[in-house]
Design a protein around this motif. Structure first.
Motif, PDB file in Angstrom:
ATOM      1  N   SER A 144     -11.058  64.035  63.039  1.00  0.00           N
ATOM      2  CA  SER A 144      -9.764  63.723  63.656  1.00  0.00           C
ATOM      3  C   SER A 144      -8.643  64.376  62.857  1.00  0.00           C
ATOM      4  O   SER A 144      -8.748  64.561  61.639  1.00  0.00           O
ATOM      5  CB  SER A 144      -9.530  62.211  63.708  1.00  0.00           C
ATOM      6  OG  SER A 144     -10.490  61.568  64.519  1.00  0.00           O
ATOM      7  N   TYR A 146      -4.692  63.530  62.666  1.00  0.00           N
ATOM      8  CA  TYR A 146      -3.651  62.608  63.104  1.00  0.00           C
ATOM      9  C   TYR A 146      -2.253  63.137  62.785  1.00  0.00           C
ATOM     10  O   TYR A 146      -1.992  63.586  61.668  1.00  0.00           O
ATOM     11  CB  TYR A 146      -3.822  61.243  62.435  1.00  0.00           C
ATOM     12  CG  TYR A 146      -5.020  60.461  62.917  1.00  0.00           C
ATOM     13  CD1 TYR A 146      -4.973  59.740  64.116  1.00  0.00           C
ATOM     14  CD2 TYR A 146      -6.200  60.442  62.187  1.00  0.00           C
ATOM     15  CE1 TYR A 146      -6.075  59.030  64.565  1.00  0.00           C
ATOM     16  CE2 TYR A 146      -7.309  59.734  62.632  1.00  0.00           C
ATOM     17  CZ  TYR A 146      -7.236  59.032  63.812  1.00  0.00           C
ATOM     18  OH  TYR A 146      -8.323  58.339  64.255  1.00  0.00           O
ATOM     19  N   GLU A 148       1.204  61.649  62.275  1.00  0.00           N
ATOM     20  CA  GLU A 148       1.722  60.313  62.010  1.00  0.00           C
ATOM     21  C   GLU A 148       3.232  60.350  61.748  1.00  0.00           C
ATOM     22  O   GLU A 148       3.719  61.132  60.927  1.00  0.00           O
ATOM     23  CB  GLU A 148       1.021  59.704  60.793  1.00  0.00           C
ATOM     24  CG  GLU A 148      -0.492  59.616  60.941  1.00  0.00           C
ATOM     25  CD  GLU A 148      -1.167  59.077  59.699  1.00  0.00           C
ATOM     26  OE1 GLU A 148      -2.344  58.685  59.789  1.00  0.00           O
ATOM     27  OE2 GLU A 148      -0.520  59.033  58.621  1.00  0.00           O
ATOM     28  N   THR A 174       4.954  61.929  68.639  1.00  0.00           N
ATOM     29  CA  THR A 174       4.596  62.429  69.963  1.00  0.00           C
ATOM     30  C   THR A 174       5.294  63.747  70.271  1.00  0.00           C
ATOM     31  O   THR A 174       4.686  64.688  70.797  1.00  0.00           O
ATOM     32  CB  THR A 174       4.958  61.390  71.045  1.00  0.00           C
ATOM     33  OG1 THR A 174       4.268  60.175  70.776  1.00  0.00           O
ATOM     34  CG2 THR A 174       4.567  61.887  72.424  1.00  0.00           C
ATOM     35  N   TYR A 177       3.684  66.526  68.385  1.00  0.00           N
ATOM     36  CA  TYR A 177       2.446  66.925  69.076  1.00  0.00           C
ATOM     37  C   TYR A 177       2.763  67.814  70.282  1.00  0.00           C
ATOM     38  O   TYR A 177       2.144  68.873  70.483  1.00  0.00           O
ATOM     39  CB  TYR A 177       1.689  65.673  69.526  1.00  0.00           C
ATOM     40  CG  TYR A 177       0.557  65.955  70.489  1.00  0.00           C
ATOM     41  CD1 TYR A 177      -0.694  66.352  70.017  1.00  0.00           C
ATOM     42  CD2 TYR A 177       0.759  65.850  71.868  1.00  0.00           C
ATOM     43  CE1 TYR A 177      -1.724  66.628  70.905  1.00  0.00           C
ATOM     44  CE2 TYR A 177      -0.266  66.124  72.758  1.00  0.00           C
ATOM     45  CZ  TYR A 177      -1.501  66.506  72.269  1.00  0.00           C
ATOM     46  OH  TYR A 177      -2.512  66.794  73.149  1.00  0.00           O
ATOM     47  N   SER A 203      -4.530  63.583  67.461  1.00  0.00           N
ATOM     48  CA  SER A 203      -4.123  62.235  67.856  1.00  0.00           C
ATOM     49  C   SER A 203      -2.731  61.961  67.300  1.00  0.00           C
ATOM     50  O   SER A 203      -2.269  62.624  66.367  1.00  0.00           O
ATOM     51  CB  SER A 203      -5.105  61.180  67.329  1.00  0.00           C
ATOM     52  OG  SER A 203      -6.405  61.389  67.830  1.00  0.00           O
ATOM     53  N   VAL A 204      -2.077  60.952  67.872  1.00  0.00           N
ATOM     54  CA  VAL A 204      -0.704  60.602  67.489  1.00  0.00           C
ATOM     55  C   VAL A 204      -0.630  59.130  67.110  1.00  0.00           C
ATOM     56  O   VAL A 204      -1.251  58.278  67.764  1.00  0.00           O
ATOM     57  CB  VAL A 204       0.270  60.894  68.653  1.00  0.00           C
ATOM     58  CG1 VAL A 204       1.655  60.346  68.333  1.00  0.00           C
ATOM     59  CG2 VAL A 204       0.343  62.394  68.921  1.00  0.00           C
ATOM     60  N   SER A 205       0.126  58.818  66.074  1.00  0.00           N
ATOM     61  CA  SER A 205       0.349  57.419  65.690  1.00  0.00           C
ATOM     62  C   SER A 205       1.706  57.295  65.014  1.00  0.00           C
ATOM     63  O   SER A 205       2.243  58.262  64.465  1.00  0.00           O
ATOM     64  CB  SER A 205      -0.759  56.913  64.751  1.00  0.00           C
ATOM     65  OG  SER A 205      -0.840  57.717  63.594  1.00  0.00           O
ATOM     66  N   TYR A 207       4.089  54.523  62.444  1.00  0.00           N
ATOM     67  CA  TYR A 207       3.996  53.364  61.552  1.00  0.00           C
ATOM     68  C   TYR A 207       5.348  52.772  61.172  1.00  0.00           C
ATOM     69  O   TYR A 207       5.408  51.867  60.353  1.00  0.00           O
ATOM     70  CB  TYR A 207       3.238  53.755  60.280  1.00  0.00           C
ATOM     71  CG  TYR A 207       1.807  54.140  60.539  1.00  0.00           C
ATOM     72  CD1 TYR A 207       0.818  53.170  60.673  1.00  0.00           C
ATOM     73  CD2 TYR A 207       1.441  55.475  60.683  1.00  0.00           C
ATOM     74  CE1 TYR A 207      -0.501  53.519  60.927  1.00  0.00           C
ATOM     75  CE2 TYR A 207       0.116  55.833  60.944  1.00  0.00           C
ATOM     76  CZ  TYR A 207      -0.841  54.848  61.056  1.00  0.00           C
ATOM     77  OH  TYR A 207      -2.145  55.201  61.319  1.00  0.00           O
ATOM     78  N   ARG A 231      -2.740  63.956  58.920  1.00  0.00           N
ATOM     79  CA  ARG A 231      -3.878  63.389  58.191  1.00  0.00           C
ATOM     80  C   ARG A 231      -5.192  63.930  58.749  1.00  0.00           C
ATOM     81  O   ARG A 231      -5.470  63.820  59.940  1.00  0.00           O
ATOM     82  CB  ARG A 231      -3.866  61.859  58.305  1.00  0.00           C
ATOM     83  CG  ARG A 231      -4.961  61.166  57.477  1.00  0.00           C
ATOM     84  CD  ARG A 231      -5.008  59.680  57.783  1.00  0.00           C
ATOM     85  NE  ARG A 231      -3.741  59.028  57.512  1.00  0.00           N
ATOM     86  CZ  ARG A 231      -3.407  58.505  56.327  1.00  0.00           C
ATOM     87  NH1 ARG A 231      -4.260  58.551  55.326  1.00  0.00           N
ATOM     88  NH2 ARG A 231      -2.231  57.914  56.169  1.00  0.00           N
TER      89      ARG A 231
END
Length: 253
Positions: A144, A146, A148, A174, A177, A203-205, A207, A231
């Protein structure tokens, strides 16, 4: 000749104890062999883990050097496998839309990612020309990647689109990305094989302010906490499958 059967008992008892000793020695020997085999398998799994971490280090170093040549200065968190982009080069304060200079930086990032990541991933499209430049004998791949988003602890005033730091961090990740894919949509085809499927690695996250790098309310601390982290998670050996294989290999049938 007079034969006394009582004289035979010590000899029989001695033979009995010799046989028991031989059997115990044999069992201990078998136990040592099994233990050594388990230790060897454990070492193999440990070496695979260490090898995956070393490969991740190489990926991060290659990305950092590539971006440096393009004029984009980034930071590497070696322990957690992160390529870190300061918020200031991408976004204006409290905004989730990339500023013009930020879009240029992300374009350079997309170029660097496409030059490096295909060597460590699979693809949902046919053929990846960049693999011609890959290092030989690559054993470890990316599971993966990420994107972030992180903010400082200052509270957002709130508006229709961005209510708080959670929204801000997710929106920034987002939009990063989306700009990456806009710059090079081939990145969207990079995937990791999982069984008979190849799942996208990107992937997107977000925090918010929950994972600060620096504590305190100073401007320096806040600036460090506002960031986009990239990450990298590597595919690790399946320890459960490895243990099962070892057990089957040493099973006495």
């Amino acid at each position: 000749m007079i034969h006394d059967e009582h004289f035979d008992h010590p000899v029989e008892e001695e033979n009995y104890f010799v046989s028991m000793t031989d059997m115990m020695v044999g069992l201990v020997f078998i136990f040592i062999i099994i233990l050594m085999y388990y230790a060897l398998q454990f070492r193999n799994v440990t070496d695979q883990l260490a090898g995956a971490d070393q490969t991740r280090e190489e990926i991060l170093s290659d990305l950092k050097q590539n971006l440096k040549l393009k004029g984009v200065i980034v930071e590497i968190d070696h322990q957690n496998g992160i390529l870190r982009l300061p918020d200031a080069i991408l976004f204006d304060p409290a905004q989730d839309e990339l500023k013009p200079e930020g879009k240029i930086k992300i374009k350079h990032l997309a170029e660097a990612l496409w030059e490096v990541l295909p060597c460590y991933t699979d693809s949902m499209s046919n053929g990846i020309s960049s693999r011609a430049k890959c290092k030989p004998n690559i054993k470890h791949h990316i599971e993966s990647f990420y994107i972030e988003g992180h903010t400082d602890q200052d509270r957002m005033n709130g508006n229709i689109r961005i209510k708080d730091n959670w929204d801000l961090s997710v929106n920034r990740a987002t939009n990063t990305y989306r700009e990456l894919i806009y710059s090079d949509n081939r990145l969207e085809t990079l995937c990791a094989l999982k069984g008979d499927r190849c799942e996208p690695i990107l992937s997107v996250s977000g925090y918010g302010d929950k994972r600060p790098l620096s504590r305190g309310a100073s401007d320096a601390a806040k600036s460090r906490n506002r960031r986009i982290d990239l990450r990298i998670i590597m595919i690790k050996p399946d320890s459960g499958a490895a243990a099962k294989a070892v057990a089957e290999a040493v099973a006495i049938k």
